[in-house]
Each structure stands twice: as structure tokens, then as C-alpha cells.
Scaffold this motif. Sequence first.
Motif, PDB file in Angstrom:
ATOM      1  N   MET A 106       0.834  -1.207   0.000  1.00  0.00           N
ATOM      2  CA  MET A 106       0.000   0.000   0.000  1.00  0.00           C
ATOM      3  C   MET A 106       0.866   1.254   0.000  1.00  0.00           C
ATOM      4  SD  MET A 106      -3.252  -0.675  -0.038  1.00  0.00           S
ATOM      5  CE  MET A 106      -3.998   0.802   0.642  1.00  0.00           C
ATOM      6  N   THR A 107       0.365   2.284  -0.639  1.00  0.00           N
ATOM      7  CA  THR A 107       1.037   3.580  -0.669  1.00  0.00           C
ATOM      8  C   THR A 107       0.122   4.628  -0.052  1.00  0.00           C
ATOM      9  OG1 THR A 107       2.293   3.017  -2.665  1.00  0.00           O
ATOM     10  CG2 THR A 107       2.016   5.352  -2.167  1.00  0.00           C
ATOM     11  N   THR A 108       0.689   5.476   0.775  1.00  0.00           N
ATOM     12  CA  THR A 108      -0.055   6.580   1.373  1.00  0.00           C
ATOM     13  C   THR A 108       0.287   7.864   0.638  1.00  0.00           C
ATOM     14  OG1 THR A 108      -0.037   5.519   3.546  1.00  0.00           O
ATOM     15  CG2 THR A 108      -0.479   7.887   3.488  1.00  0.00           C
ATOM     16  N   THR A 109      -0.736   8.589   0.197  1.00  0.00           N
ATOM     17  CA  THR A 109      -0.532   9.845  -0.529  1.00  0.00           C
ATOM     18  C   THR A 109      -1.007  11.016   0.331  1.00  0.00           C
ATOM     19  OG1 THR A 109      -0.802   8.774  -2.678  1.00  0.00           O
ATOM     20  CG2 THR A 109      -1.109  11.169  -2.592  1.00  0.00           C
ATOM     21  N   ILE A 110      -0.133  11.978   0.517  1.00  0.00           N
ATOM     22  CA  ILE A 110      -0.469  13.192   1.254  1.00  0.00           C
ATOM     23  C   ILE A 110      -0.282  14.374   0.312  1.00  0.00           C
ATOM     24  CG2 ILE A 110       0.053  14.650   3.246  1.00  0.00           C
ATOM     25  CD1 ILE A 110       1.086  12.183   4.671  1.00  0.00           C
ATOM     26  N   THR A 111      -1.292  15.232   0.251  1.00  0.00           N
ATOM     27  CA  THR A 111      -1.290  16.381  -0.652  1.00  0.00           C
ATOM     28  C   THR A 111      -1.007  17.659   0.129  1.00  0.00           C
ATOM     29  OG1 THR A 111      -2.841  15.297  -2.141  1.00  0.00           O
ATOM     30  CG2 THR A 111      -2.672  17.692  -2.316  1.00  0.00           C
ATOM     31  N   HIS A 112      -0.192  18.523  -0.465  1.00  0.00           N
ATOM     32  CA  HIS A 112       0.210  19.777   0.180  1.00  0.00           C
ATOM     33  C   HIS A 112       0.031  20.931  -0.801  1.00  0.00           C
ATOM     34  CE1 HIS A 112       2.524  17.413   3.252  1.00  0.00           C
ATOM     35  NE2 HIS A 112       2.714  16.608   2.217  1.00  0.00           N
ATOM     36  N   GLN A 113      -0.072  22.130  -0.263  1.00  0.00           N
ATOM     37  CA  GLN A 113      -0.010  23.345  -1.061  1.00  0.00           C
ATOM     38  C   GLN A 113       1.189  24.166  -0.621  1.00  0.00           C
ATOM     39  OE1 GLN A 113      -3.845  25.404  -0.937  1.00  0.00           O
ATOM     40  NE2 GLN A 113      -4.269  24.595  -2.984  1.00  0.00           N
ATOM     41  N   LEU A 114       1.794  24.852  -1.580  1.00  0.00           N
ATOM     42  CA  LEU A 114       3.017  25.604  -1.307  1.00  0.00           C
ATOM     43  C   LEU A 114       2.947  26.952  -2.015  1.00  0.00           C
ATOM     44  CD1 LEU A 114       5.965  25.548  -0.155  1.00  0.00           C
ATOM     45  CD2 LEU A 114       6.666  24.633  -2.384  1.00  0.00           C
ATOM     46  N   ASP A 115       3.165  28.015  -1.262  1.00  0.00           N
ATOM     47  CA  ASP A 115       3.276  29.340  -1.866  1.00  0.00           C
ATOM     48  C   ASP A 115       4.650  29.493  -2.505  1.00  0.00           C
ATOM     49  OD1 ASP A 115       0.746  30.389  -1.114  1.00  0.00           O
ATOM     50  OD2 ASP A 115       1.471  30.743   0.910  1.00  0.00           O
ATOM     51  N   VAL A 116       4.658  29.857  -3.769  1.00  0.00           N
ATOM     52  CA  VAL A 116       5.894  30.115  -4.515  1.00  0.00           C
ATOM     53  C   VAL A 116       5.746  31.488  -5.158  1.00  0.00           C
ATOM     54  CG1 VAL A 116       6.308  27.652  -4.927  1.00  0.00           C
ATOM     55  CG2 VAL A 116       5.029  29.000  -6.608  1.00  0.00           C
ATOM     56  N   PRO A 117       6.818  32.101  -5.618  1.00  0.00           N
ATOM     57  CA  PRO A 117       6.694  33.429  -6.236  1.00  0.00           C
ATOM     58  C   PRO A 117       5.730  33.421  -7.428  1.00  0.00           C
ATOM     59  CG  PRO A 117       8.982  32.979  -5.725  1.00  0.00           C
ATOM     60  CD  PRO A 117       8.238  31.698  -5.486  1.00  0.00           C
ATOM     61  N   GLY A 118       4.616  34.124  -7.299  1.00  0.00           N
ATOM     62  CA  GLY A 118       3.670  34.261  -8.393  1.00  0.00           C
ATOM     63  C   GLY A 118       2.643  33.163  -8.512  1.00  0.00           C
ATOM     64  N   ALA A 119       2.614  32.224  -7.567  1.00  0.00           N
ATOM     65  CA  ALA A 119       1.668  31.114  -7.705  1.00  0.00           C
ATOM     66  C   ALA A 119       1.528  30.364  -6.385  1.00  0.00           C
ATOM     67  CB  ALA A 119       2.130  30.151  -8.801  1.00  0.00           C
ATOM     68  N   VAL A 120       0.516  29.514  -6.352  1.00  0.00           N
ATOM     69  CA  VAL A 120       0.372  28.519  -5.294  1.00  0.00           C
ATOM     70  C   VAL A 120       0.344  27.168  -5.990  1.00  0.00           C
ATOM     71  CG1 VAL A 120      -1.066  27.637  -3.429  1.00  0.00           C
ATOM     72  CG2 VAL A 120      -0.950  30.109  -3.837  1.00  0.00           C
ATOM     73  N   VAL A 121       1.275  26.282  -5.648  1.00  0.00           N
ATOM     74  CA  VAL A 121       1.345  24.983  -6.314  1.00  0.00           C
ATOM     75  C   VAL A 121       0.917  23.884  -5.356  1.00  0.00           C
ATOM     76  CG1 VAL A 121       3.143  25.715  -7.920  1.00  0.00           C
ATOM     77  CG2 VAL A 121       3.794  24.603  -5.788  1.00  0.00           C
ATOM     78  N   THR A 122       0.304  22.873  -5.929  1.00  0.00           N
ATOM     79  CA  THR A 122      -0.147  21.702  -5.179  1.00  0.00           C
ATOM     80  C   THR A 122       0.748  20.523  -5.540  1.00  0.00           C
ATOM     81  OG1 THR A 122      -2.427  22.494  -5.153  1.00  0.00           O
ATOM     82  CG2 THR A 122      -2.080  20.146  -4.777  1.00  0.00           C
ATOM     83  N   TYR A 123       1.187  19.813  -4.502  1.00  0.00           N
ATOM     84  CA  TYR A 123       2.036  18.647  -4.767  1.00  0.00           C
ATOM     85  C   TYR A 123       1.618  17.494  -3.871  1.00  0.00           C
ATOM     86  CZ  TYR A 123       4.868  19.793  -0.580  1.00  0.00           C
ATOM     87  OH  TYR A 123       5.301  20.049   0.701  1.00  0.00           O
ATOM     88  N   ASP A 124       2.026  16.289  -4.270  1.00  0.00           N
ATOM     89  CA  ASP A 124       1.686  15.062  -3.560  1.00  0.00           C
ATOM     90  C   ASP A 124       2.953  14.292  -3.222  1.00  0.00           C
ATOM     91  OD1 ASP A 124      -1.265  15.296  -4.246  1.00  0.00           O
ATOM     92  OD2 ASP A 124      -0.417  15.058  -6.258  1.00  0.00           O
ATOM     93  N   VAL A 125       2.960  13.696  -2.051  1.00  0.00           N
ATOM     94  CA  VAL A 125       4.022  12.773  -1.656  1.00  0.00           C
ATOM     95  C   VAL A 125       3.390  11.398  -1.489  1.00  0.00           C
ATOM     96  CG1 VAL A 125       5.801  12.209   0.023  1.00  0.00           C
ATOM     97  CG2 VAL A 125       5.306  14.612  -0.513  1.00  0.00           C
ATOM     98  N   HIS A 126       3.836  10.453  -2.313  1.00  0.00           N
ATOM     99  CA  HIS A 126       3.321   9.088  -2.297  1.00  0.00           C
ATOM    100  C   HIS A 126       4.343   8.216  -1.569  1.00  0.00           C
ATOM    101  CE1 HIS A 126       0.616  10.435  -5.623  1.00  0.00           C
ATOM    102  NE2 HIS A 126       1.698  11.079  -6.021  1.00  0.00           N
ATOM    103  N   GLU A 127       4.024   7.822  -0.345  1.00  0.00           N
ATOM    104  CA  GLU A 127       4.953   7.066   0.500  1.00  0.00           C
ATOM    105  C   GLU A 127       4.576   5.589   0.507  1.00  0.00           C
ATOM    106  OE1 GLU A 127       7.633   7.746   2.165  1.00  0.00           O
ATOM    107  OE2 GLU A 127       7.680   9.883   2.654  1.00  0.00           O
ATOM    108  N   PRO A 128       5.522   4.691   0.136  1.00  0.00           N
ATOM    109  CA  PRO A 128       5.229   3.262   0.239  1.00  0.00           C
ATOM    110  C   PRO A 128       5.239   2.826   1.695  1.00  0.00           C
ATOM    111  CG  PRO A 128       7.522   3.577  -0.366  1.00  0.00           C
ATOM    112  CD  PRO A 128       6.900   4.957  -0.319  1.00  0.00           C
ATOM    113  N   ASP A 129       4.546   1.731   1.990  1.00  0.00           N
ATOM    114  CA  ASP A 129       4.623   1.227   3.358  1.00  0.00           C
ATOM    115  C   ASP A 129       6.010   0.633   3.598  1.00  0.00           C
ATOM    116  OD1 ASP A 129       4.722  -1.445   2.394  1.00  0.00           O
ATOM    117  OD2 ASP A 129       2.543  -1.622   2.462  1.00  0.00           O
TER     118      ASP A 129
END
Length: 291
Positions: free
Chosen positions: A1-24
Motif C-alpha cells: 500500500m502507498t499513502t498519498t499526502i497532498t500539500h499546497q506551497l506558496d511560490v513566487p507568483g503562484a500557489v502549487v499543489t504537490y503530492d508525496v506518495h509514501e510506500p509502506d
Amino acid sequence: MTTTITHQLDVPGAVVTYDVHEPDSEAAGPHRPVMVFGSPMGASGFAQLVPHLSDRTVITYDPRMADRSRLQEGGEVSYEAHGDDVHRVVAATGLGPVDVFASSGGAVAALPWLLAHPEEVGTVVLHEPPLSVLLEDADVLDRIGEDIVDTYERLGQGPAMAKFIQMVMHDGVFTEDYLDQPAPSPEQFGFSSEDDGSRDDALLGHNMRMAPYHPEGDALCASGVRIVPAFGAASGQGVPRRGAEALAAVLGVEPVEFPGDHGGFVANEWSPDNDPEAFATKLREVLDGRD
């Protein structure tokens, strides 16, 4: 199983969304995390690939003007800005150094990132970067791109996307008479000729307006990063494959063949023969130095 956690990050001129997919812990192996991205394709474009990389942590993200990310008013869209966003995502995860699989426009955006922050990158696989500046028909390609953007401004998404698809389907060098042919019908590619009035398409409204990126061959070779240009076995002689081969020539290395076409990591109605599992197997081999 893989656990996915989604984050938002403020960067110059934008807000980006990223995911970290962690294996067990049982599936995890002794591998670097891998950053997987494209442009303008967002994280959802790699949904068939990520499950086949379940022996390592995978980071995905949506470029600043695409999908779940948000471009702020006046925010810059350039290869350098994309590359800086990827750097900031990797830094925010605290998981560097990472290996990289970057596809299409993402493979171009990876270049300024690894030059600015080579310590963050181990091996980087650059899959079919559309580096038209390195090609013998660069001048014609510039005019084709300008015509597509102009069509988008005048007529909207459908007519412009039809011209874009016609361009990417072209096999081989573009000649001077390419633009003399009749415009393709949007309907033949499943688009409407009607203009909905929007002009915020991630590809047509943003990425295709970016200034071309000129790779610095000597600087890339001196970066200490293992750079692997790659192309799809079923890609013919389209611009992205030719870009990969041209970059390999600049770097003095051999490009690596991957299964499938330009989107070999996705099987769909347009490319039913693509095999994401076989693509992932080849990617693991290359990342692990077994290419």
C-alpha cells in the motif's frame, strides 16, 4: 500500500499543489525518492505510472497554471519559473536529493533546475523534451508555434488544439510549406469549433507563449548530475523524440529508448498499446543505473 499526502506551497507568483506518495515499510526499498512531473501535464497524468513505482517515495505536482495549482495575477510562466517551482517543492518535502523523471515540457523545465541546484538531483531522465531550438527546422517550428498561439487568441481552443495535434503528429523535419496547408478541422480531433471565450488553457494560453530554452551543454555536463535523455520506441520522428536525440548529442551521450510513445506511461483510447508497468520497469532500471 502507498499513502498519498497532498500539500499546497506558496511560490513566487503562484500557489502549487504537490503530492508525496509514501510506500509502506514492507514495500520500501533502498532507493532515492523520485520526482515525477511534466508540463503542462499535472500529477493526474502520471496516475497509471506512480503505482508501479511503489518501492520508492514518489513526488508529483501540478505546474503553476494547471489543475489544482493557481497562477496569481502577474505570475510568470517560463521554463525557469517551472524549474524553480520544482526546486521549492523538493525543498519543502525535505526528501532531497531525488532522482527525476521529467516528461515533455517538464523535461525542459528540469534543465534550469538542475543547473541551479545540482545537489538536489541524482539521476534525471528527460523523456522527449521538445527542444526545438536544437533542431534543423527551428525557424519553421517557431512560426508554427506563433500561428497556433495566434489561432488560440482569434478562434479559441478547438481550432488551436487541432493545429497543435497536427503538429505533434507530423513525422520528420518541417519544411517551409507546412503552414501553407489548410487548417485542420477541430471536429476530426474531437474538439468544437465554437469559441467559449476562455483564454487560460495551460498549454495554449501559457506554456506555448514561453521563450524557448537554450540548453547550456558545457554547464550541464559539468553539473555532476547523471542526465539521461530518453525517447519512446513508438514516437516516430516527431519533435519531442528529435529533441531528446538532439539533447543527447549536445551532452555527448546515447539516448535511452523507453516503451510506448510520447505518453508511454499512460494507456488510453489514443494509445491503447502503451504499457505503464513496462514503462515503470524501464524507468527503475535506468534510475538504478542498469540501462
